[in-house]
Design a protein around this motif. Sequence first.
Motif, PDB file in Angstrom:
ATOM      1  N   GLY A   1      22.116 -66.690  38.700  1.00 19.74           N
ATOM      2  CA  GLY A   1      23.452 -66.116  38.885  1.00 19.74           C
ATOM      3  C   GLY A   1      23.934 -66.444  40.296  1.00 19.74           C
ATOM      4  O   GLY A   1      24.068 -67.605  40.685  1.00 19.74           O
ATOM      5  N   TYR A   2      24.168 -65.389  41.087  1.00 18.01           N
ATOM      6  CA  TYR A   2      24.645 -65.576  42.472  1.00 18.01           C
ATOM      7  C   TYR A   2      23.635 -66.365  43.317  1.00 18.01           C
ATOM      8  O   TYR A   2      23.994 -66.988  44.310  1.00 18.01           O
ATOM      9  CB  TYR A   2      24.891 -64.187  43.075  1.00 18.01           C
ATOM     10  N   GLY A   3      22.370 -66.368  42.879  1.00 21.52           N
ATOM     11  CA  GLY A   3      21.328 -67.093  43.607  1.00 21.52           C
ATOM     12  C   GLY A   3      21.644 -68.568  43.806  1.00 21.52           C
ATOM     13  O   GLY A   3      21.161 -69.188  44.758  1.00 21.52           O
TER      14      GLY A   3
ATOM     15  N   CYS B   1      11.562 -68.533  42.144  1.00 24.97           N
ATOM     16  CA  CYS B   1      10.980 -67.686  41.092  1.00 24.97           C
ATOM     17  C   CYS B   1      12.104 -67.228  40.186  1.00 24.97           C
ATOM     18  O   CYS B   1      13.110 -66.698  40.685  1.00 24.97           O
ATOM     19  CB  CYS B   1      10.349 -66.424  41.682  1.00 24.97           C
ATOM     20  N   ASP B   2      11.927 -67.411  38.898  1.00 24.64           N
ATOM     21  CA  ASP B   2      12.917 -66.884  37.960  1.00 24.64           C
ATOM     22  C   ASP B   2      12.229 -66.663  36.619  1.00 24.64           C
ATOM     23  O   ASP B   2      11.472 -67.526  36.160  1.00 24.64           O
ATOM     24  CB  ASP B   2      14.105 -67.848  37.800  1.00 24.64           C
ATOM     25  N   VAL B   3      12.529 -65.513  35.993  1.00 25.41           N
ATOM     26  CA  VAL B   3      11.927 -65.230  34.680  1.00 25.41           C
ATOM     27  C   VAL B   3      12.439 -66.180  33.608  1.00 25.41           C
ATOM     28  O   VAL B   3      11.809 -66.328  32.565  1.00 25.41           O
ATOM     29  CB  VAL B   3      12.208 -63.787  34.181  1.00 25.41           C
TER      30      VAL B   3
ATOM     31  N   ALA C   1      14.629 -71.768  31.876  1.00 27.03           N
ATOM     32  CA  ALA C   1      15.747 -72.718  31.701  1.00 27.03           C
ATOM     33  C   ALA C   1      16.435 -73.062  33.024  1.00 27.03           C
ATOM     34  O   ALA C   1      17.177 -74.052  33.091  1.00 27.03           O
ATOM     35  CB  ALA C   1      16.755 -72.145  30.710  1.00 27.03           C
ATOM     36  N   VAL C   2      16.193 -72.284  34.078  1.00 28.57           N
ATOM     37  CA  VAL C   2      16.853 -72.609  35.360  1.00 28.57           C
ATOM     38  C   VAL C   2      16.423 -73.985  35.869  1.00 28.57           C
ATOM     39  O   VAL C   2      17.167 -74.653  36.589  1.00 28.57           O
ATOM     40  CB  VAL C   2      16.615 -71.533  36.457  1.00 28.57           C
ATOM     41  N   ALA C   3      15.210 -74.432  35.460  1.00 28.56           N
ATOM     42  CA  ALA C   3      14.733 -75.750  35.916  1.00 28.56           C
ATOM     43  C   ALA C   3      15.663 -76.850  35.413  1.00 28.56           C
ATOM     44  O   ALA C   3      15.955 -77.801  36.155  1.00 28.56           O
ATOM     45  CB  ALA C   3      13.301 -75.982  35.433  1.00 28.56           C
TER      46      ALA C   3
ATOM     47  N   ILE D   1      15.920 -62.534  47.909  1.00 28.57           N
ATOM     48  CA  ILE D   1      15.820 -61.871  46.600  1.00 28.57           C
ATOM     49  C   ILE D   1      17.215 -61.688  46.006  1.00 28.57           C
ATOM     50  O   ILE D   1      18.047 -60.960  46.565  1.00 28.57           O
ATOM     51  CB  ILE D   1      15.062 -60.532  46.746  1.00 28.57           C
ATOM     52  N   VAL D   2      17.443 -62.396  44.906  1.00 23.65           N
ATOM     53  CA  VAL D   2      18.759 -62.353  44.254  1.00 23.65           C
ATOM     54  C   VAL D   2      18.584 -62.007  42.772  1.00 23.65           C
ATOM     55  O   VAL D   2      19.308 -62.485  41.901  1.00 23.65           O
ATOM     56  CB  VAL D   2      19.518 -63.692  44.447  1.00 23.65           C
ATOM     57  N   SER D   3      17.577 -61.188  42.512  1.00 28.28           N
ATOM     58  CA  SER D   3      17.341 -60.685  41.156  1.00 28.28           C
ATOM     59  C   SER D   3      18.190 -59.422  40.965  1.00 28.28           C
ATOM     60  O   SER D   3      18.776 -58.910  41.921  1.00 28.28           O
ATOM     61  CB  SER D   3      15.850 -60.364  40.996  1.00 28.28           C
ATOM     62  N   PRO D   4      18.253 -58.877  39.753  1.00 30.22           N
ATOM     63  CA  PRO D   4      19.006 -57.631  39.541  1.00 30.22           C
ATOM     64  C   PRO D   4      18.416 -56.461  40.323  1.00 30.22           C
ATOM     65  O   PRO D   4      17.222 -56.446  40.639  1.00 30.22           O
ATOM     66  CB  PRO D   4      18.866 -57.400  38.028  1.00 30.22           C
ATOM     67  N   VAL D   5      19.259 -55.453  40.591  1.00 32.79           N
ATOM     68  CA  VAL D   5      18.896 -54.354  41.497  1.00 32.79           C
ATOM     69  C   VAL D   5      17.614 -53.634  41.080  1.00 32.79           C
ATOM     70  O   VAL D   5      16.827 -53.216  41.943  1.00 32.79           O
ATOM     71  CB  VAL D   5      20.067 -53.343  41.644  1.00 32.79           C
ATOM     72  N   HIS D   6      17.367 -53.500  39.769  1.00 32.76           N
ATOM     73  CA  HIS D   6      16.214 -52.681  39.357  1.00 32.76           C
ATOM     74  C   HIS D   6      14.877 -53.349  39.660  1.00 32.76           C
ATOM     75  O   HIS D   6      13.830 -52.743  39.441  1.00 32.76           O
ATOM     76  CB  HIS D   6      16.321 -52.269  37.885  1.00 32.76           C
ATOM     77  N   PHE D   7      14.886 -54.579  40.171  1.00 36.09           N
ATOM     78  CA  PHE D   7      13.630 -55.231  40.583  1.00 36.09           C
ATOM     79  C   PHE D   7      13.486 -55.307  42.106  1.00 36.09           C
ATOM     80  O   PHE D   7      12.452 -55.753  42.603  1.00 36.09           O
ATOM     81  CB  PHE D   7      13.556 -56.652  40.010  1.00 36.09           C
ATOM     82  N   HIS D   8      14.546 -54.929  42.834  1.00 34.70           N
ATOM     83  CA  HIS D   8      14.542 -55.187  44.279  1.00 34.70           C
ATOM     84  C   HIS D   8      13.382 -54.522  45.008  1.00 34.70           C
ATOM     85  O   HIS D   8      12.679 -55.170  45.795  1.00 34.70           O
ATOM     86  CB  HIS D   8      15.865 -54.738  44.907  1.00 34.70           C
TER      87      HIS D   8
ATOM     88  N   GLU E   1      19.538 -59.234  48.310  1.00 36.33           N
ATOM     89  CA  GLU E   1      20.934 -59.041  47.946  1.00 36.33           C
ATOM     90  C   GLU E   1      21.233 -57.559  47.731  1.00 36.33           C
ATOM     91  O   GLU E   1      20.357 -56.756  47.452  1.00 36.33           O
ATOM     92  CB  GLU E   1      21.291 -59.876  46.712  1.00 36.33           C
ATOM     93  N   LYS E   2      22.522 -57.242  47.834  1.00 37.24           N
ATOM     94  CA  LYS E   2      22.986 -55.883  47.589  1.00 37.24           C
ATOM     95  C   LYS E   2      23.122 -55.658  46.102  1.00 37.24           C
ATOM     96  O   LYS E   2      23.248 -56.647  45.394  1.00 37.24           O
ATOM     97  CB  LYS E   2      24.312 -55.604  48.304  1.00 37.24           C
ATOM     98  N   PRO E   3      23.163 -54.404  45.620  1.00 37.93           N
ATOM     99  CA  PRO E   3      22.755 -53.198  46.337  1.00 37.93           C
ATOM    100  C   PRO E   3      21.233 -53.200  46.498  1.00 37.93           C
ATOM    101  O   PRO E   3      20.526 -53.652  45.591  1.00 37.93           O
ATOM    102  CB  PRO E   3      23.215 -52.070  45.406  1.00 37.93           C
TER     103      PRO E   3
ATOM    104  N   TYR F   1      25.015 -57.954  52.324  1.00 36.80           N
ATOM    105  CA  TYR F   1      26.430 -57.572  52.472  1.00 36.80           C
ATOM    106  C   TYR F   1      27.099 -58.487  53.486  1.00 36.80           C
ATOM    107  O   TYR F   1      27.072 -58.221  54.693  1.00 36.80           O
ATOM    108  CB  TYR F   1      26.531 -56.118  52.944  1.00 36.80           C
ATOM    109  N   GLN F   2      27.716 -59.576  52.991  1.00 36.77           N
ATOM    110  CA  GLN F   2      28.181 -60.623  53.896  1.00 36.77           C
ATOM    111  C   GLN F   2      29.232 -60.164  54.899  1.00 36.77           C
ATOM    112  O   GLN F   2      29.320 -60.707  55.995  1.00 36.77           O
ATOM    113  CB  GLN F   2      28.695 -61.848  53.122  1.00 36.77           C
ATOM    114  N   LEU F   3      30.036 -59.119  54.556  1.00 37.00           N
ATOM    115  CA  LEU F   3      31.082 -58.693  55.487  1.00 37.00           C
ATOM    116  C   LEU F   3      30.476 -58.222  56.812  1.00 37.00           C
ATOM    117  O   LEU F   3      31.064 -58.394  57.875  1.00 37.00           O
ATOM    118  CB  LEU F   3      31.913 -57.558  54.875  1.00 37.00           C
TER     119      LEU F   3
ATOM    120  N   ALA G   1      31.256 -53.281  45.759  1.00 36.84           N
ATOM    121  CA  ALA G   1      30.571 -52.381  46.703  1.00 36.84           C
ATOM    122  C   ALA G   1      30.902 -52.728  48.155  1.00 36.84           C
ATOM    123  O   ALA G   1      30.861 -51.872  49.035  1.00 36.84           O
ATOM    124  CB  ALA G   1      29.060 -52.470  46.502  1.00 36.84           C
ATOM    125  N   HIS G   2      31.236 -54.005  48.389  1.00 37.58           N
ATOM    126  CA  HIS G   2      31.272 -54.513  49.768  1.00 37.58           C
ATOM    127  C   HIS G   2      32.204 -53.737  50.702  1.00 37.58           C
ATOM    128  O   HIS G   2      31.839 -53.442  51.832  1.00 37.58           O
ATOM    129  CB  HIS G   2      31.705 -55.977  49.775  1.00 37.58           C
ATOM    130  N   ASN G   3      33.412 -53.442  50.232  1.00 37.65           N
ATOM    131  CA  ASN G   3      34.375 -52.852  51.154  1.00 37.65           C
ATOM    132  C   ASN G   3      34.029 -51.407  51.491  1.00 37.65           C
ATOM    133  O   ASN G   3      34.172 -50.991  52.650  1.00 37.65           O
ATOM    134  CB  ASN G   3      35.792 -52.969  50.583  1.00 37.65           C
TER     135      ASN G   3
END
Length: 383
Positions: free
Chosen positions: A14-16, A36-38, A41-43, A74-81, A98-100, A126-128, A191-193
């Motif tokens: 995704g954003y990764g 690393c990606d579950v 197919a990303v290859a 780490i750019v996986s979904p939040v529940h793995f962070h 990555e956020k959050p 949070y790039q801002l 979330a950023h702002n």
Amino acid sequence: MLKPVRIVLVGVGGYGHIYLDALTGRNLGAALVGVCDVNPAVAEKFPVLAERKIPVYPNLEAFFAADTADLAIIVSPVHFHTEMVLTCLRRGVHVLCEKPLCLTLDEAHRMEEATRETGKFLSLGYQLNYRKDVLALKRDILAGRYGAPKRLAVYHGFRRGANYYARNNWAGRITVNGREVFDSPFTNACAHNFQMLTFLLGDAMDTSCDVTGLEAELYRANPQVENYDIAALRFQTDRNAPILYYTAHPIRTACWGPVGVLEFEKGIVRYVNERPAIRGELADGTVIDYTQLDPGDGMQKLLDAIDGVRTGKAPVCGVKADIGHIRAVRMAQEQPIVPVRPELCQPMALDGDRFLCVENLEETFAACAQQWKLPREMGISLG
Ligand SMILES: NC(=O)c1ccc[n+]([C@@H]2O[C@H](COP(=O)([O-])OP(=O)(O)OC[C@H]3O[C@@H](n4cnc5c(N)ncnc54)[C@H](O)[C@@H]3O)[C@@H](O)[C@H]2O)c1
């Protein structure tokens, strides 16, 4: 010549891919040594991985069995962070996550503790907060140039439709496979702002203010979404200044705002746009134009993390900069979610995607922001 900083990227599909592009397309003094990606197919999705002989691992354990790195992104979904951050820190690897970051303060404190124990940093995506204009504004606030904060309001929305919610198993969900994910525009996409406002009110360059109370109106327009997709929020803060935040996905415009107003005792700061054009005005008429500053690189968060590995200096946005948003997300999630009246929801098809948009939502929320009110206080109910 300096040795390249060795980087492992977790979650690339995704954003990764933004990080993949930066690390393979630019010379940043870093080497991407593994992904690393579950999803195997990303290859195929990213031919550059094979071209550069960058190995793809199914998880961090497989990566660490074969190799090591200086920095994990780490750019996986939040529940793995949390578990991924802790794994990397305990392996002696700095982390840019990555956020959050996470959804409980307990997890945040455990990760902060692990940075102390290991001497490795944890910086957030949070790039801002890495922009030089935002940091200059924060320095001026901390120096007392604007006086004490009085009240802040911002609105920001992204239109999101069927394709967005279908891209994974967690978009729009409250929980996934028994894990909290709380996905909503306030938690995640927009979330950023809000996070930046809490960061700007922090009592030091690397902290956020905290939130102490909430009045909220949460709505669900899109019945495919489990969580809320519209939020109007008024948080009380430990700086005694409320933050009002209006955000939504079922809107007519692709990108709505952000528009922000920050009132202080001795001046007012206004900004517009995703790459914020920020201007301050003091009570004596002095204008402080932050648009004159070079904001820095679009991937400053990555550059700062690479630099942090070399210098040992933690980037400005770590766990302490996120306490306000983490608590705010949980407070919001405790509020009731009201379905939007179906007659207010209009279906829309555009560019191969399907959307719902709520009639006049942008205009309604902009009017609320202008008067520092929630919709019900204006006599408006969407439910
Ligand atoms: N800073 C920003 O502007 C910005 C923008 C978008 C997303 N994000 C953040 O990036 C993160 C990822 O979001 P996304 O929209 O790319 O998600 P996504 O679901 O679209 O993609 C996540 C990627 O991670 C992989 N993945 C999932 N579980 C994994 C696991 N356990 N181990 C390894 N890989 C795994 C998936 O296969 C996929 O390739 C989120 O925290 C999100 O908030 C930040």
